[in-house]
Write an enzyme that holds these catalytic residues in place. Sequence first.
Site, short mmCIF file in Angstrom:
data_model
loop_
_atom_site.label_atom_id
_atom_site.label_comp_id
_atom_site.label_asym_id
_atom_site.label_seq_id
_atom_site.Cartn_x
_atom_site.Cartn_y
_atom_site.Cartn_z
N HIS A 1 4.00 20.91 -0.13
CA HIS A 1 4.36 19.57 0.35
C HIS A 1 3.62 19.23 1.65
O HIS A 1 4.21 18.91 2.68
CB HIS A 1 5.87 19.45 0.55
CG HIS A 1 6.36 18.04 0.45
ND1 HIS A 1 7.67 17.68 0.63
CD2 HIS A 1 5.70 16.87 0.20
CE1 HIS A 1 7.81 16.37 0.48
NE2 HIS A 1 6.63 15.87 0.23
N ALA B 1 2.71 12.28 -5.25
CA ALA B 1 3.71 11.22 -5.10
C ALA B 1 5.09 11.84 -4.96
O ALA B 1 5.63 11.98 -3.87
CB ALA B 1 3.64 10.28 -6.30
N ARG B 2 5.68 12.24 -6.09
CA ARG B 2 6.97 12.93 -6.13
C ARG B 2 6.98 13.82 -7.36
O ARG B 2 6.41 13.47 -8.40
CB ARG B 2 8.15 11.94 -6.19
CG ARG B 2 8.47 11.24 -4.88
CD ARG B 2 9.04 12.23 -3.86
NE ARG B 2 9.40 11.58 -2.61
CZ ARG B 2 8.59 11.44 -1.56
NH1 ARG B 2 7.34 11.85 -1.66
NH2 ARG B 2 9.01 10.87 -0.45
N GLU C 1 9.13 26.92 -9.70
CA GLU C 1 9.05 28.34 -10.01
C GLU C 1 8.01 28.61 -11.08
O GLU C 1 7.23 29.57 -10.98
CB GLU C 1 10.43 28.83 -10.46
CG GLU C 1 10.55 30.34 -10.54
CD GLU C 1 11.98 30.78 -10.79
OE1 GLU C 1 12.15 31.85 -11.40
OE2 GLU C 1 12.90 30.06 -10.38
N GLY D 1 1.46 16.67 2.04
CA GLY D 1 0.94 15.31 2.02
C GLY D 1 0.79 14.66 3.37
O GLY D 1 -0.27 14.14 3.72
N ALA D 2 1.85 14.67 4.17
CA ALA D 2 1.81 14.01 5.48
C ALA D 2 1.77 15.01 6.61
O ALA D 2 2.07 14.66 7.76
CB ALA D 2 3.01 13.09 5.62
N ASP E 1 -1.41 -1.03 -11.56
CA ASP E 1 -0.22 -1.34 -10.77
C ASP E 1 0.20 -2.76 -11.12
O ASP E 1 -0.43 -3.73 -10.67
CB ASP E 1 -0.50 -1.23 -9.27
CG ASP E 1 0.77 -1.30 -8.43
OD1 ASP E 1 1.77 -1.89 -8.90
OD2 ASP E 1 0.78 -0.76 -7.32
N ILE F 1 -1.59 4.05 -0.12
CA ILE F 1 -2.28 5.31 -0.41
C ILE F 1 -3.22 5.15 -1.60
O ILE F 1 -4.38 5.57 -1.55
CB ILE F 1 -1.27 6.44 -0.67
CG1 ILE F 1 -0.44 6.71 0.58
CG2 ILE F 1 -1.99 7.70 -1.11
CD1 ILE F 1 0.73 7.65 0.35
N ASP G 1 1.86 18.70 -5.05
CA ASP G 1 2.39 18.99 -3.72
C ASP G 1 3.87 19.37 -3.78
O ASP G 1 4.54 19.35 -2.75
CB ASP G 1 2.22 17.74 -2.84
CG ASP G 1 1.97 18.08 -1.37
OD1 ASP G 1 1.62 19.24 -1.08
OD2 ASP G 1 2.14 17.19 -0.52
#
Length: 396
Positions: free
Chosen positions: A278, A236-237, A265, A280-281, A173, A154, A261
């Site tokens: 969420h 990502a997360r 609250e 993303g996909a 990276d 990605i 994503d």
Amino acid sequence: MTKFAIQTLNAISPVGLQRLDRDVFDVGTDIRRPRAILLRSADLHSVEVPSSLYAVARAGAGTNNIPVDRLAALGVPVFNTPGANANAVKELVIAGMLLAARNLYHAADYTRDLVADKHLSGADLDKQVEAGKKQFAGFELPGKTLGVIGLGAIGVLVANAAQSLGLKVLGYDPAVTVKSAWQLSPQVEQVASVEELLSRSDMITLHVPLVEGTRGLINAQRVALMPEGSVVLNFARGGVVDEAAVLEALDSGHLHAYVNDFPSEAGAIHPKVIALPHLGASTGEAEDNCAVMAVDQLSDYLLHGNIRNAVNFPEVVMARTPGTTRLGIFNENKPNMIGQITAALAEAGLNVAEFTNKSKGEYAYTLVDVEGEVKDALKERILAIDGVIRARKIEG
């Protein structure tokens, strides 16, 4: 030939499921003793692992919903589908950059409220639109700098797309693969640290897994390094960003926007946050691609013992040797395991036609094709070796 029972715990794209030969595989949601589990977001952490289970395959990249380490200790590979949804996420990241740069999300809310709440129309609506649009003035992307943290499937697509839009792109990276490096545009500058990337970027986007080393990767100290008016994008997360630190920086004016994503609250109602559900996909194409990849990897393992894209075991792929019997053996990664396994084969009078062994972290996996019949006594002999976790005779 005995059929392999595959239990599906989520709705899996039929484009993927139709690749499973029903003469070889039974597929359903109510299977009691599955050989494999195929899922997307179902949580397996509190589920008892059946002794029948050979493998788990997730139609997606993240495996936070799966007890990966517990399954590794049982000799159960966990497959994922890195890159299958990469284009869908890339497009969402680019959309997020544009939403933030031009303040489109909140601008659309403004015009909707003029009609829905204030009931303006005609000339009154036109007048208020013109009067209010100044507050949503944004900036253009060319000439800005995007920092990409994580250069996997990605991250590389995002970096290349951003570069083609006229942004200067920095990448970080430390574990970039040769494959990713070849695919990355030569115009993308790779930097030596997260800190350098943050200090030089007008926007940053995260493409790393959520593991102990990445939890809270973007924290208060690192946010402070970013130039004033910067944008953080997180597809990502949720846990890789310390959201409290980001919200504080938004309140102070240090950051311009946070696009993510993973709604919370506090974040969902913040005026400078764009929180998506969420997505993303969430395209038909991505769901199809993930299902196809997951099914193909799972069937290749069940039928031939090959492991591709398992998060808890090494990649081991070996062509079948005609006229032989195949064994797949999982063991702890410790000295003299190969010697003990081959000694057991020799004691059984079996000649080795092909043999491959690879390790990953604490575990290793062996595929071996032998000339002759593999009897149950040999399997028991191999399982008796200290450190062997599982041994499977692979028919076909």
